[in-house]
Write an enzyme that holds these catalytic residues in place. Structure first.
Site, PDB file in Angstrom:
ATOM      1  N   HIS A   1      -6.011  -1.790   2.889  1.00 39.01           N
ATOM      2  CA  HIS A   1      -7.244  -1.618   2.109  1.00 39.01           C
ATOM      3  C   HIS A   1      -7.454  -0.169   1.664  1.00 39.01           C
ATOM      4  O   HIS A   1      -8.105   0.602   2.376  1.00 39.01           O
ATOM      5  CB  HIS A   1      -8.451  -2.021   2.962  1.00 39.01           C
ATOM      6  CG  HIS A   1      -8.584  -3.494   3.176  1.00 39.01           C
ATOM      7  ND1 HIS A   1      -9.305  -4.309   2.343  1.00 39.01           N
ATOM      8  CD2 HIS A   1      -8.084  -4.299   4.139  1.00 39.01           C
ATOM      9  CE1 HIS A   1      -9.251  -5.558   2.775  1.00 39.01           C
ATOM     10  NE2 HIS A   1      -8.509  -5.587   3.868  1.00 39.01           N
TER      11      HIS A   1
ATOM     12  N   CYS B   1      -5.550  -7.411  -0.105  1.00 36.89           N
ATOM     13  CA  CYS B   1      -5.734  -8.349   1.011  1.00 36.89           C
ATOM     14  C   CYS B   1      -5.939  -9.768   0.482  1.00 36.89           C
ATOM     15  O   CYS B   1      -5.005 -10.360  -0.030  1.00 36.89           O
ATOM     16  CB  CYS B   1      -6.877  -7.881   1.901  1.00 36.89           C
ATOM     17  SG  CYS B   1      -6.815  -8.611   3.540  1.00 36.89           S
TER      18      CYS B   1
ATOM     19  N   GLU C   1      -9.478   0.874  -0.509  1.00 36.93           N
ATOM     20  CA  GLU C   1     -10.908   1.104  -0.750  1.00 36.93           C
ATOM     21  C   GLU C   1     -11.669   1.417   0.538  1.00 36.93           C
ATOM     22  O   GLU C   1     -12.819   1.808   0.500  1.00 36.93           O
ATOM     23  CB  GLU C   1     -11.520  -0.105  -1.489  1.00 36.93           C
ATOM     24  CG  GLU C   1     -11.866  -1.320  -0.644  1.00 36.93           C
ATOM     25  CD  GLU C   1     -10.668  -2.144  -0.193  1.00 36.93           C
ATOM     26  OE1 GLU C   1      -9.512  -1.756  -0.470  1.00 36.93           O
ATOM     27  OE2 GLU C   1     -10.892  -3.184   0.457  1.00 36.93           O
TER      28      GLU C   1
END
EC number: 6.3.5.3
Lengths: 83, 228
Positions: free
Chosen positions: B195, B87, B197
Site C-alpha cells: 500500500h 491490494c 498510499e
C-alpha cells in the site's frame, strides 16, 4: 426448479495451502493414511430449466464462479426423478 | 490532472488514496467516484483502492469486476491512461483480465498486516520513474489473498518485458517470484499488493509511497502540459 451443483477446485499443480493445512491436522490426529487433501468450493444453484440451461451454467462458471487461471470446475445437474 | 478514486462497496483505503493524491500531488481534481458511475472518460488517471469489495465473497475482486464502472475503467485502460490498483484493486485488475495471473490465499494462510521491504525492479514506468531501479522501499502490506500465481510462460513473459515492477525482498506470502507488483504490456496499468498510499508520512512509518503518486502526476504533466 432444477438443482445444479458446481464444484470448484484448484488446478493440478497449483499449491493448495488450505488443503495442506487440513492434511497436516488430520495427520496430527493420527490419520496418517491421508496423503493429500484438496479444498475447494461447492455451489448449489437452483435454476429454471430451459433448452440452453447447461450452456448458460457453463458460461456462469467461466465468467464468474471459477477463476480459470487457477481453478477447474465441474457441475452436475440434479433432476427430480419422475414417479 | 483529473484523478478518479473508485469507491466500491467495501473499499476501505479510498480515503488514504484520496489523501495521497490531494496532499502530495498537484492534481487539480481528485474525485471519489462511486462504482455505479457509467463513465470515467473525463479522468486522466484512475485509482482502484484496497479494501474488501463486495465483502470478497466468492473470490477477492470477482464481483467488483462486474461493477458498472469497470466497463469504462477497462476502456480507459486500453486507451493507455494510467490505472493503479492497490491490494484489492490489484485483485480486481486480475479478475478483469487487465493484468495476467490470479491471487490465492497467502502461503501460511495468515492475514498479514505489517511493513515489508519492497524492491523497485523497474523504474521506467509512469508509476515509478521517480524511484531508482534496485531501490529498497519500506511499504505496508495488509492482505490475506496476496499469493500471486501465474503459469511459467506468463512469468517468463513478465520477466522478459520488465513488467515485474515491484518484488518483496523476502518470501512474504508465497507469490511466484516474490512478485509484489506488475504492469500490463503497455505499462499503463499497475497492480500491486503493498500500500503506497499508507506510506506517505515519516510520522506514520514511511514516506516511500509518495514518489509513486508524484510519478503519475509528473507523467501526466510531462505529456499534457506544454511548457513555454
Amino acid at each position: 426448479m432444477i438443482n445444479v451443483h458446481v464444484y470448484i477446485t484448484l488446478k493440478e499443480g497449483v499449491l493448495d495451502p488450505q488443503g495442506q493445512a487440513v492434511q497436516r491436522s488430520l495427520s496430527a490426529l493420527g490419520y496418517d493414511e491421508v496423503d493429500t487433501v484438496s479444498v475447494g468450493k461447492w455451489l448449489k444453484l437452483e435454476v429454471s430449466d430451459g433448452p440452453d440451461m447447461e450452456a448458460r451454467v457453463e458460461e456462469m462458471c467461466e465468467q464468474l464462479l471459477a477463476n480459470p487461471v487457477i481453478e477447474n470446475y465441474t457441475y452436475h445437474v440434479e433432476r427430480e426423478e419422475k414417479v | 490532472m483529473k484523478a478518479a478514486v473508485i469507491v466500491f462497496p467495501g473499499s476501505n483505503c479510498d480515503m488514504d488514496m484520496y489523501h495521497a493524491l490531494t496532499d502530495f500531488t498537484d492534481a487539480e481534481i481528485v474525485d471519489l467516484v462511486p462504482h455505479t458511475t457509467d463513465s470515467v472518460e473525463a479522468y486522466d488517471a484512475i485509482f482502484l483502492p484496497g479494501g474488501f469489495s463486495y465483502g470478497d465473497y466468492l473470490r477477492s475482486g470477482a464481483i467488483a469486476r462486474f461493477s458498472p464502472v469497470m466497463k469504462s475503467v477497462i476502456t480507459e485502460a486500453k486507451k493507455g491512461k494510467p490505472v493503479l490498483g492497490v491490494c484489492n484493486g490489484f485483485q480486481i485488475l486480475l479478475e478483469a483480465d487487465l493484468l495476467p495471473g490470479a491471487m490465492k490465499r497467502n502461503k501460511h494462510l495468515k492475514y498479514m498486516c505489517r511493513t515489508v521491504d519492497v524492491n523497485v525492479e523497474n523504474a521506467d514506468t509512469c508509476f515509478t520513474f521517480a524511484y531508482e531501479r534496485g531501490e529498497r522501499l519500506r511499504i505496508p502490506i495488509a492482505h490475506g489473498d496476496g499469493n500471486y500465481e501465474c503459469d511459467e510462460r506468463t512469468y517468463k513473459t513478465l520477466k522478459a518485458n520488465n513488467r515485474i515492477v515491484f518484488t518483496y525482498a523476502s518470501d512474504v506470502n508465497g507469490s511466484t517470484g516474490n512478485i509484489a507488483g506488475i504492469t500490463n504490456e503497455a505499462g499503463n496499468v499497475l497492480g500491486m499488493m503493498p500500500h503506497p498510499e499508507r506510506a506517505m508520512e515519516n510520522l506514520l512509518g514511511s514516506e516511500d509511497g509518495r514518489r509513486l503518486f508524484t510519478s503519475v502526476y509528473r507523467h501526466w504533466r510531462d505529456t499534457h502540459v506544454v511548457t513555454t
